[in-house]
Each structure stands twice: as structure tokens, then as C-alpha cells.
Write a protein that holds these residues in place. Structure first.
Motif, PDB file in Angstrom:
ATOM      1  N   HIS A 201      34.889   1.055 -33.562  1.00 36.44           N
ATOM      2  CA  HIS A 201      34.209   1.809 -34.094  1.00 36.44           C
ATOM      3  C   HIS A 201      32.951   2.729 -33.899  1.00 36.44           C
ATOM      4  O   HIS A 201      32.971   3.731 -33.860  1.00 36.44           O
ATOM      5  CB  HIS A 201      34.302   1.777 -35.686  1.00 36.44           C
ATOM      6  CG  HIS A 201      34.199   3.623 -36.314  1.00 36.44           C
ATOM      7  ND1 HIS A 201      34.841   4.502 -36.118  1.00 36.44           N
ATOM      8  CD2 HIS A 201      33.509   3.592 -37.161  1.00 36.44           C
ATOM      9  CE1 HIS A 201      34.671   5.642 -37.257  1.00 36.44           C
ATOM     10  NE2 HIS A 201      33.511   4.870 -38.054  1.00 36.44           N
ATOM     11  N   GLN A 202      31.761   1.692 -34.684  1.00 38.75           N
ATOM     12  CA  GLN A 202      30.224   2.575 -33.871  1.00 38.75           C
ATOM     13  C   GLN A 202      29.898   2.543 -33.215  1.00 38.75           C
ATOM     14  O   GLN A 202      29.711   4.218 -32.397  1.00 38.75           O
ATOM     15  CB  GLN A 202      29.461   1.244 -34.481  1.00 38.75           C
ATOM     16  CG  GLN A 202      27.672   1.756 -33.917  1.00 38.75           C
ATOM     17  CD  GLN A 202      27.751   2.877 -34.417  1.00 38.75           C
ATOM     18  OE1 GLN A 202      28.101   2.503 -35.867  1.00 38.75           O
ATOM     19  NE2 GLN A 202      26.481   3.814 -34.760  1.00 38.75           N
ATOM     20  N   LEU A 203      30.911   2.373 -31.315  1.00 36.48           N
ATOM     21  CA  LEU A 203      30.534   2.523 -29.912  1.00 36.48           C
ATOM     22  C   LEU A 203      31.972   4.454 -30.223  1.00 36.48           C
ATOM     23  O   LEU A 203      31.121   4.781 -29.126  1.00 36.48           O
ATOM     24  CB  LEU A 203      31.253   1.791 -29.288  1.00 36.48           C
ATOM     25  CG  LEU A 203      30.700   0.306 -28.779  1.00 36.48           C
ATOM     26  CD1 LEU A 203      32.177  -1.032 -27.843  1.00 36.48           C
ATOM     27  CD2 LEU A 203      28.868   0.855 -28.548  1.00 36.48           C
ATOM     28  N   GLU A 204      32.821   4.623 -30.611  1.00 31.52           N
ATOM     29  CA  GLU A 204      33.305   5.488 -30.558  1.00 31.52           C
ATOM     30  C   GLU A 204      32.477   6.089 -30.840  1.00 31.52           C
ATOM     31  O   GLU A 204      32.242   7.652 -30.604  1.00 31.52           O
ATOM     32  CB  GLU A 204      33.978   5.374 -31.199  1.00 31.52           C
ATOM     33  CG  GLU A 204      36.105   4.346 -30.860  1.00 31.52           C
ATOM     34  CD  GLU A 204      36.799   4.568 -31.553  1.00 31.52           C
ATOM     35  OE1 GLU A 204      37.597   4.529 -32.794  1.00 31.52           O
ATOM     36  OE2 GLU A 204      37.911   3.340 -30.878  1.00 31.52           O
ATOM     37  N   VAL A 205      32.189   6.268 -32.057  1.00 31.27           N
ATOM     38  CA  VAL A 205      31.170   7.131 -32.875  1.00 31.27           C
ATOM     39  C   VAL A 205      29.823   8.147 -32.141  1.00 31.27           C
ATOM     40  O   VAL A 205      29.454   8.836 -31.314  1.00 31.27           O
ATOM     41  CB  VAL A 205      30.279   7.107 -34.324  1.00 31.27           C
ATOM     42  CG1 VAL A 205      29.794   7.530 -34.679  1.00 31.27           C
ATOM     43  CG2 VAL A 205      31.668   7.057 -35.130  1.00 31.27           C
TER      44      VAL A 205
ATOM     45  N   LEU B 194      37.224 -10.452 -37.468  1.00 33.07           N
ATOM     46  CA  LEU B 194      38.015  -9.105 -36.661  1.00 33.07           C
ATOM     47  C   LEU B 194      37.254  -7.679 -37.471  1.00 33.07           C
ATOM     48  O   LEU B 194      36.928  -6.886 -37.060  1.00 33.07           O
ATOM     49  CB  LEU B 194      39.201  -9.159 -36.938  1.00 33.07           C
ATOM     50  CG  LEU B 194      39.998  -8.336 -37.278  1.00 33.07           C
ATOM     51  CD1 LEU B 194      40.422  -8.033 -35.522  1.00 33.07           C
ATOM     52  CD2 LEU B 194      41.378  -8.779 -37.340  1.00 33.07           C
ATOM     53  N   HIS B 195      37.050  -7.796 -38.551  1.00 31.80           N
ATOM     54  CA  HIS B 195      36.099  -6.683 -39.473  1.00 31.80           C
ATOM     55  C   HIS B 195      34.932  -5.957 -38.830  1.00 31.80           C
ATOM     56  O   HIS B 195      34.722  -5.319 -38.127  1.00 31.80           O
ATOM     57  CB  HIS B 195      35.986  -7.305 -41.158  1.00 31.80           C
ATOM     58  CG  HIS B 195      36.942  -7.379 -41.353  1.00 31.80           C
ATOM     59  ND1 HIS B 195      37.894  -5.876 -42.177  1.00 31.80           N
ATOM     60  CD2 HIS B 195      37.698  -8.674 -42.485  1.00 31.80           C
ATOM     61  CE1 HIS B 195      38.781  -6.823 -43.230  1.00 31.80           C
ATOM     62  NE2 HIS B 195      38.993  -8.035 -43.356  1.00 31.80           N
ATOM     63  N   ASP B 196      33.967  -7.195 -38.191  1.00 33.93           N
ATOM     64  CA  ASP B 196      32.659  -7.330 -37.506  1.00 33.93           C
ATOM     65  C   ASP B 196      33.463  -6.500 -35.826  1.00 33.93           C
ATOM     66  O   ASP B 196      32.572  -5.175 -35.988  1.00 33.93           O
ATOM     67  CB  ASP B 196      32.123  -8.538 -37.116  1.00 33.93           C
ATOM     68  CG  ASP B 196      31.735  -9.200 -38.356  1.00 33.93           C
ATOM     69  OD1 ASP B 196      31.651  -7.978 -39.184  1.00 33.93           O
ATOM     70  OD2 ASP B 196      31.002 -10.145 -38.681  1.00 33.93           O
ATOM     71  N   LEU B 197      34.266  -6.998 -34.884  1.00 34.21           N
ATOM     72  CA  LEU B 197      34.939  -6.302 -34.487  1.00 34.21           C
ATOM     73  C   LEU B 197      35.402  -4.712 -34.288  1.00 34.21           C
ATOM     74  O   LEU B 197      34.993  -4.183 -33.849  1.00 34.21           O
ATOM     75  CB  LEU B 197      36.085  -7.057 -33.760  1.00 34.21           C
ATOM     76  CG  LEU B 197      36.582  -6.651 -31.703  1.00 34.21           C
ATOM     77  CD1 LEU B 197      35.145  -6.856 -31.932  1.00 34.21           C
ATOM     78  CD2 LEU B 197      37.269  -8.104 -32.012  1.00 34.21           C
ATOM     79  N   GLU B 198      36.158  -4.748 -35.552  1.00 34.18           N
ATOM     80  CA  GLU B 198      37.098  -2.906 -35.895  1.00 34.18           C
ATOM     81  C   GLU B 198      35.207  -2.407 -35.702  1.00 34.18           C
ATOM     82  O   GLU B 198      35.340  -1.284 -35.047  1.00 34.18           O
ATOM     83  CB  GLU B 198      37.504  -2.981 -37.264  1.00 34.18           C
ATOM     84  CG  GLU B 198      38.893  -4.293 -37.105  1.00 34.18           C
ATOM     85  CD  GLU B 198      39.413  -4.285 -37.660  1.00 34.18           C
ATOM     86  OE1 GLU B 198      39.287  -3.742 -38.711  1.00 34.18           O
ATOM     87  OE2 GLU B 198      40.562  -4.735 -37.752  1.00 34.18           O
TER      88      GLU B 198
END
Length: 201
Positions: free
Chosen positions: A45-49, A37-41
């Protein structure tokens, strides 16, 4: 009593091997969050950046210019393949493979023309676009020198430049991959298939 077989449990005591019942005021035990779940978050976040720093999409005019360039490249490939001799399906010649590549390029260019007004995947020309032009320039140099000194050295240098300077790979990975690619190409096309391409050895 404890230790006596068949003994009874004292009043208010918890039987051995059982769990004490939860009282109304107790908080529920904390459930550990799985690492996935942490990896997915982090991935979201990386995709948003990356989306925030992505260049704006190209307009229909830019898409049409790119489509015209692809079609022109395909037509040039077709003409070059005909000058080499296209051959037939039963007896392919030197221009058979370039002919197929030219047909595919022209078809892809026409597809880009048809979707020029609706596509939003293409990016506007920016500083990162110079990397694409640098890759095309190295390919032109490769084609110009391959007939003079063979394909081994130019192919190794081309692969190394693309990996190290355009792909930002490590020095070790770029060197080993470049040498391995040239050796594999030589063994398959020169040693095994006897394809008539310029080579040193």
C-alpha cells in the motif's frame, strides 16, 4: 468408568485426553493471520501511495541534458586531474584518483546517452529537485573554502547540512554522524596514510 484402571468409557462419552469429533454443522477454527502478511500488505500500500505522488518521468530531451552535464563534469575532472599530475599505476600522484573518477563519469554519461530514449527511471524536474541543486551548491562552497581553513570544519558542516536539512535526520543523529565522519576521515587519510590535504590539526 473414570478413575478405574482398565474401565470402559460410557456410551456417548468422549475419552479422556482426546478431542471430540467435529459435527457437519461446526465451522472450522479460525487460523490467525501471521504478522508478516500484514506488514507485506502495508508495504504494498505504501508503494502504491508513493507511485501516485511520484513526479512524471522525464522525457528523452531531459535525459540527454542530464547525460551532457555528466559528461561535461567528467571532462572537467579529467582536465583538472591532468593539471595536478596523473602519475602512474606504480607511482600515483595527486591527480590519479580524480583521473579515475573523470573516466567513470564520462563512461556513465555515454551510457545515459545510449539509453536516453528508453529509460523511464528519471523524474521530471520538480520542487524536490531543488534539494539536489542545494546539495551541489554546498559542495561548491566546500571545495572553495577547504583550501583556506582546512577540511575539518567544512566537512562537518557539509555532512550536517546534508543529513539534517536534505535527509531530514534528527539533530542528534546529524551532529554525531558529522563529527564521527570527520574524525574517521582524519584518522585514516591524515594520521594513517599521510595524504597531503589541507587540515587544521
Amino acid at each position: 468408568t473414570r478413575g478405574s484402571p482398565g474401565g470402559r468409557t460410557a456410551a456417548g462419552a468422549t475419552p479422556q485426553g482426546s478431542v471430540a469429533p467435529a459435527t457437519p454443522g461446526d465451522s472450522p477454527p479460525a487460523t490467525p493471520v501471521p504478522a508478516t502478511l500484514h506488514d507485506l500488505e502495508e508495504a504494498v500500500h505504501q508503494l502504491e501511495v508513493e507511485a501516485e505522488h511520484r513526479p512524471p518521468p522525464a522525457g528523452p530531451v531531459t535525459n540527454l541534458v542530464v547525460a551532457a552535464a555528466v559528461i561535461a563534469l567528467g571532462v572537467a575532472t579529467l582536465l583538472g586531474s591532468l593539471s595536478l599530475g596523473a602519475g602512474t599505476a606504480a607511482q600515483p600522484a595527486s591527480g590519479t584518483w580524480p583521473l579515475l573518477i573523470g573516466v567513470v563519469l564520462v563512461a556513465l554519461g555515454l551510457g545515459l546517452v545510449a539509453t536516453a530514449r528508453h529509460t523511464s527511471d528519471a523524474e521530471r524536474f520538480s520542487r524536490s529537485s531543488w534539494l539536489v541543486l542545494a546539495g551541489l551548491a554546498t559542495m561548491v562552497v566546500f571545495v572553495a573554502v577547504i583550501g583556506v581553513i582546512g577540511f575539518e570544519i567544512p566537512a562537518a558542516l557539509l555532512c550536517f547540512v546534508w543529513l539534517r536539512f536534505l535527509g531530514r535526520e534528527s539533530w542528534r543523529s546529524s551532529i554525531l554522524t558529522s563529527i564521527g565522519a570527520v574524525v574517521a576521515f582524519y584518522l585514516i587519510f591524515v594520521a594513517a596514510l599521510s595524504v597531503p590535504i589541507p587540515h587544521l590539526f
